[in-house]
Design a protein around this motif. Sequence first.
Motif, PDB file in Angstrom:
ATOM      1  N   HIS A   1     -17.011 -25.127 -43.317  1.00 14.15           N
ATOM      2  CA  HIS A   1     -17.552 -25.513 -42.009  1.00 14.15           C
ATOM      3  C   HIS A   1     -18.986 -24.997 -41.843  1.00 14.15           C
ATOM      4  CE1 HIS A   1     -14.043 -27.410 -40.589  1.00 14.15           C
ATOM      5  NE2 HIS A   1     -13.472 -26.420 -39.935  1.00 14.15           N
ATOM      6  N   GLU A   2     -19.215 -23.769 -42.239  1.00 21.10           N
ATOM      7  CA  GLU A   2     -20.548 -23.183 -42.087  1.00 21.10           C
ATOM      8  C   GLU A   2     -21.576 -23.960 -42.916  1.00 21.10           C
ATOM      9  OE1 GLU A   2     -23.402 -21.084 -40.372  1.00 21.10           O
ATOM     10  OE2 GLU A   2     -21.303 -21.126 -39.767  1.00 21.10           O
ATOM     11  N   LYS A   3     -21.207 -24.320 -44.126  1.00 21.64           N
ATOM     12  CA  LYS A   3     -22.097 -25.116 -44.984  1.00 21.64           C
ATOM     13  C   LYS A   3     -22.361 -26.486 -44.346  1.00 21.64           C
ATOM     14  CE  LYS A   3     -22.533 -26.872 -49.676  1.00 21.64           C
ATOM     15  NZ  LYS A   3     -21.877 -27.067 -50.962  1.00 21.64           N
TER      16      LYS A   3
ATOM     17  N   ARG B   1     -22.148 -27.287 -41.147  1.00 20.63           N
ATOM     18  CA  ARG B   1     -22.990 -27.091 -39.954  1.00 20.63           C
ATOM     19  C   ARG B   1     -24.450 -26.903 -40.358  1.00 20.63           C
ATOM     20  NH1 ARG B   1     -22.386 -22.890 -36.440  1.00 20.63           N
ATOM     21  NH2 ARG B   1     -22.988 -24.208 -34.737  1.00 20.63           N
ATOM     22  N   LYS B   2     -24.712 -26.087 -41.373  1.00 22.44           N
ATOM     23  CA  LYS B   2     -26.088 -25.827 -41.810  1.00 22.44           C
ATOM     24  C   LYS B   2     -26.719 -27.072 -42.426  1.00 22.44           C
ATOM     25  CE  LYS B   2     -25.916 -20.872 -42.395  1.00 22.44           C
ATOM     26  NZ  LYS B   2     -25.897 -19.730 -43.308  1.00 22.44           N
TER      27      LYS B   2
ATOM     28  N   LEU C   1     -13.497 -21.812 -43.102  1.00 22.06           N
ATOM     29  CA  LEU C   1     -14.714 -21.479 -42.371  1.00 22.06           C
ATOM     30  C   LEU C   1     -15.968 -21.586 -43.233  1.00 22.06           C
ATOM     31  CD1 LEU C   1     -13.574 -18.421 -40.209  1.00 22.06           C
ATOM     32  CD2 LEU C   1     -14.162 -20.714 -39.408  1.00 22.06           C
TER      33      LEU C   1
ATOM     34  N   SER D   1     -15.488 -19.148 -36.216  1.00 20.92           N
ATOM     35  CA  SER D   1     -16.326 -18.306 -37.067  1.00 20.92           C
ATOM     36  C   SER D   1     -15.506 -17.067 -37.405  1.00 20.92           C
ATOM     37  CB  SER D   1     -17.640 -17.928 -36.371  1.00 20.92           C
ATOM     38  OG  SER D   1     -17.412 -16.981 -35.356  1.00 20.92           O
TER      39      SER D   1
END
Length: 156
Positions: A78-80, A82-83, A75, A18
């Motif tokens: 990755h965040e998208k 993960r969500k 990142l 993150s």
Amino acid sequence: MSKFSVGDIAPNFSIKVSEDTTINLESLKGKYVVLYFYPKDNTPGCTIEARDFNSLKKDFSALGAEIIGVSKDPLASHEKFRKNHDLQFHLGTDTNGDLCEKFSVWVEKSMFGKKYMGIERATFLIDPEGKFAYIWPSVSALGHAKDVLKKLKEIK
């Protein structure tokens, strides 16, 4: 593919998960680490694999294992990812490819006769002392997380 064997000491690594969190192998001593490499966020095979690991996360945690997925995606991607799939484990970004090179998963691939460089799907199970407990080179996404969990149970 892998230049490593079971029992070898895993190379220490540091990977950003993150904006303000970086994980390194040294900080995970005492735990099993499932370090899996995958080609690209939000693609069919990678989504299957990530969702399978996610569905078994409680089982891995109960056995003292930390799951870390790694790709060259940034990142934000990755965040998208993960969500979109409510992933409850870390996704590390290796945009410069250093970790992929270190673990020998950056390889020449071929699709429709065209050759290109990419991440070979592979998983490394690292024991609490930092040694390779098992290595899966060139894995198929479907059912792989169950295979890793089964092997972890056998080893423990």
